[in-house]
Design a protein around this motif. Structure first.
Motif, PDB file in Angstrom:
ATOM      1  N   VAL A 106      -0.345  -5.867  -0.096  1.00  0.00           N
ATOM      2  CA  VAL A 106       0.642  -4.959  -0.684  1.00  0.00           C
ATOM      3  C   VAL A 106       0.507  -3.559  -0.105  1.00  0.00           C
ATOM      4  CG1 VAL A 106       0.721  -6.337  -2.797  1.00  0.00           C
ATOM      5  CG2 VAL A 106      -0.786  -4.358  -2.698  1.00  0.00           C
TER       6      VAL A 106
ATOM      7  N   ASP B  28       1.663  -0.632  -1.776  1.00  0.00           N
ATOM      8  CA  ASP B  28       1.513   0.403  -2.807  1.00  0.00           C
ATOM      9  C   ASP B  28       0.893  -0.232  -4.050  1.00  0.00           C
ATOM     10  OD1 ASP B  28       1.836   2.255  -4.905  1.00  0.00           O
ATOM     11  OD2 ASP B  28       3.772   2.953  -4.142  1.00  0.00           O
ATOM     12  N   MET B  29      -0.420  -0.099  -4.173  1.00  0.00           N
ATOM     13  CA  MET B  29      -1.136  -0.742  -5.262  1.00  0.00           C
ATOM     14  C   MET B  29      -0.683  -0.230  -6.630  1.00  0.00           C
ATOM     15  SD  MET B  29      -3.227  -3.130  -6.044  1.00  0.00           S
ATOM     16  CE  MET B  29      -4.040  -3.532  -4.521  1.00  0.00           C
TER      17      MET B  29
ATOM     18  N   THR C 240       2.517  -1.940  -7.462  1.00  0.00           N
ATOM     19  CA  THR C 240       2.206  -3.349  -7.723  1.00  0.00           C
ATOM     20  C   THR C 240       1.638  -3.508  -9.125  1.00  0.00           C
ATOM     21  OG1 THR C 240       1.863  -3.816  -5.384  1.00  0.00           O
ATOM     22  CG2 THR C 240       0.795  -5.302  -6.957  1.00  0.00           C
ATOM     23  N   ARG C 241       0.703  -2.647  -9.508  1.00  0.00           N
ATOM     24  CA  ARG C 241       0.117  -2.720 -10.853  1.00  0.00           C
ATOM     25  C   ARG C 241       1.182  -2.462 -11.927  1.00  0.00           C
ATOM     26  NH1 ARG C 241      -4.378  -2.815 -13.887  1.00  0.00           N
ATOM     27  NH2 ARG C 241      -4.422  -1.525 -15.744  1.00  0.00           N
TER      28      ARG C 241
ATOM     29  N   PHE D 107       4.316  -3.065 -11.775  1.00  0.00           N
ATOM     30  CA  PHE D 107       5.204  -4.215 -11.853  1.00  0.00           C
ATOM     31  C   PHE D 107       4.555  -5.379 -12.596  1.00  0.00           C
ATOM     32  CE2 PHE D 107       6.971  -8.199 -10.164  1.00  0.00           C
ATOM     33  CZ  PHE D 107       8.296  -8.022 -10.527  1.00  0.00           C
ATOM     34  N   TYR D 108       3.381  -5.800 -12.150  1.00  0.00           N
ATOM     35  CA  TYR D 108       2.759  -6.992 -12.724  1.00  0.00           C
ATOM     36  C   TYR D 108       2.130  -6.746 -14.097  1.00  0.00           C
ATOM     37  CZ  TYR D 108       3.472  -9.645  -8.444  1.00  0.00           C
ATOM     38  OH  TYR D 108       4.051 -10.305  -7.388  1.00  0.00           O
TER      39      TYR D 108
ATOM     40  N   HIS E  13      -9.741  -5.515 -11.390  1.00  0.00           N
ATOM     41  CA  HIS E  13      -8.943  -4.436 -10.813  1.00  0.00           C
ATOM     42  C   HIS E  13      -9.891  -3.407 -10.226  1.00  0.00           C
ATOM     43  CE1 HIS E  13      -6.244  -0.696 -11.260  1.00  0.00           C
ATOM     44  NE2 HIS E  13      -5.978  -1.310 -10.135  1.00  0.00           N
TER      45      HIS E  13
ATOM     46  N   LEU F 239      -3.911  -9.480  -5.135  1.00  0.00           N
ATOM     47  CA  LEU F 239      -3.008  -8.517  -4.501  1.00  0.00           C
ATOM     48  C   LEU F 239      -3.890  -7.451  -3.871  1.00  0.00           C
ATOM     49  CD1 LEU F 239      -0.521  -8.529  -7.468  1.00  0.00           C
ATOM     50  CD2 LEU F 239      -0.278  -9.733  -5.299  1.00  0.00           C
TER      51      LEU F 239
ATOM     52  N   ASP G  92       9.070  -8.995  -5.801  1.00  0.00           N
ATOM     53  CA  ASP G  92       8.150  -7.992  -6.331  1.00  0.00           C
ATOM     54  C   ASP G  92       8.269  -6.718  -5.483  1.00  0.00           C
ATOM     55  OD1 ASP G  92       6.549  -8.230  -4.030  1.00  0.00           O
ATOM     56  OD2 ASP G  92       4.806  -8.981  -5.113  1.00  0.00           O
ATOM     57  N   PRO G  93       7.484  -5.677  -5.760  1.00  0.00           N
ATOM     58  CA  PRO G  93       7.640  -4.416  -5.017  1.00  0.00           C
ATOM     59  C   PRO G  93       7.475  -4.528  -3.503  1.00  0.00           C
ATOM     60  CG  PRO G  93       6.422  -3.992  -7.021  1.00  0.00           C
ATOM     61  CD  PRO G  93       6.567  -5.496  -6.906  1.00  0.00           C
ATOM     62  N   ASP G  94       6.752  -5.543  -3.019  1.00  0.00           N
ATOM     63  CA  ASP G  94       6.593  -5.722  -1.577  1.00  0.00           C
ATOM     64  C   ASP G  94       7.534  -6.759  -0.989  1.00  0.00           C
ATOM     65  OD1 ASP G  94       4.257  -4.160  -0.170  1.00  0.00           O
ATOM     66  OD2 ASP G  94       3.669  -4.521  -2.247  1.00  0.00           O
TER      67      ASP G  94
END
Length: 138
Positions: free
Chosen positions: A12, A14-15, A18-19, A21-22, A33, A51, A117-119
């Motif tokens: 990914v 942009d962590m 990503t966080r 979103f999920y 994490h 991720l 998802d974001p990616d």
């Protein structure tokens, strides 16, 4: 070699996104994490979705991942009913999913739709009434 998958790792960009979103959007609970580095979710009894931030991927693997276009992989989330497909797609849209497509009846008898998802990783949300589709439900 045993026929199994233990980890599915997606790289990914942009962590934080990503966080959000999920975890914040979809309500998933992280198993692990490490801020800015990796976010892991137990998605089955012995399967983890990992991720991984791109910089750490490059450091370990030695090459940048290919970018551009749709990633050549899909992940699937099967549900017990067609209504469940619509509900999950609505949840994904509310979480900020990109490119949510409406679910449709498929020639093979199922009912599926997709979100990204974001990616840009595509998630298929599916009701598969066949034996194999039913076998993966909790």
């Amino acid at each position: 070699m045993d026929q199994r998958v233990s980890f599915i790792t997606l790289v990914v960009t942009d962590m934080d996104a990503t966080r959000r979103f999920y975890v914040d959007g979809l309500g998933w609970e992280p198993e692990l994490h490490e801020p800015g580095e990796v976010l892991m979710f137990r998605v089955a009894e012995k399967v983890v979705l990992s991720l991984w931030a791109e910089a750490f991927f490059v450091e370990e693997v030695g090459q940048r991942p290919a970018r551009g276009g749709v990633p050549p992989i899909t992940l699937a989330h099967n549900v017990a009913t067609p209504q469940g497909v619509d509900t999950v797609l609505e949840q994904a849209a509310a979480a900020g999913a990109k490119e949510v497509s409406e679910a449709v009846r498929r020639d093979w008898g199922g009912y599926t739709g997709y979100f990204a998802d974001p990616d840009g990783f595509r998630w298929e949300v599916a009701h598969n009434p066949g034996e194999i589709g039913q076998s993966v439900l909790p």
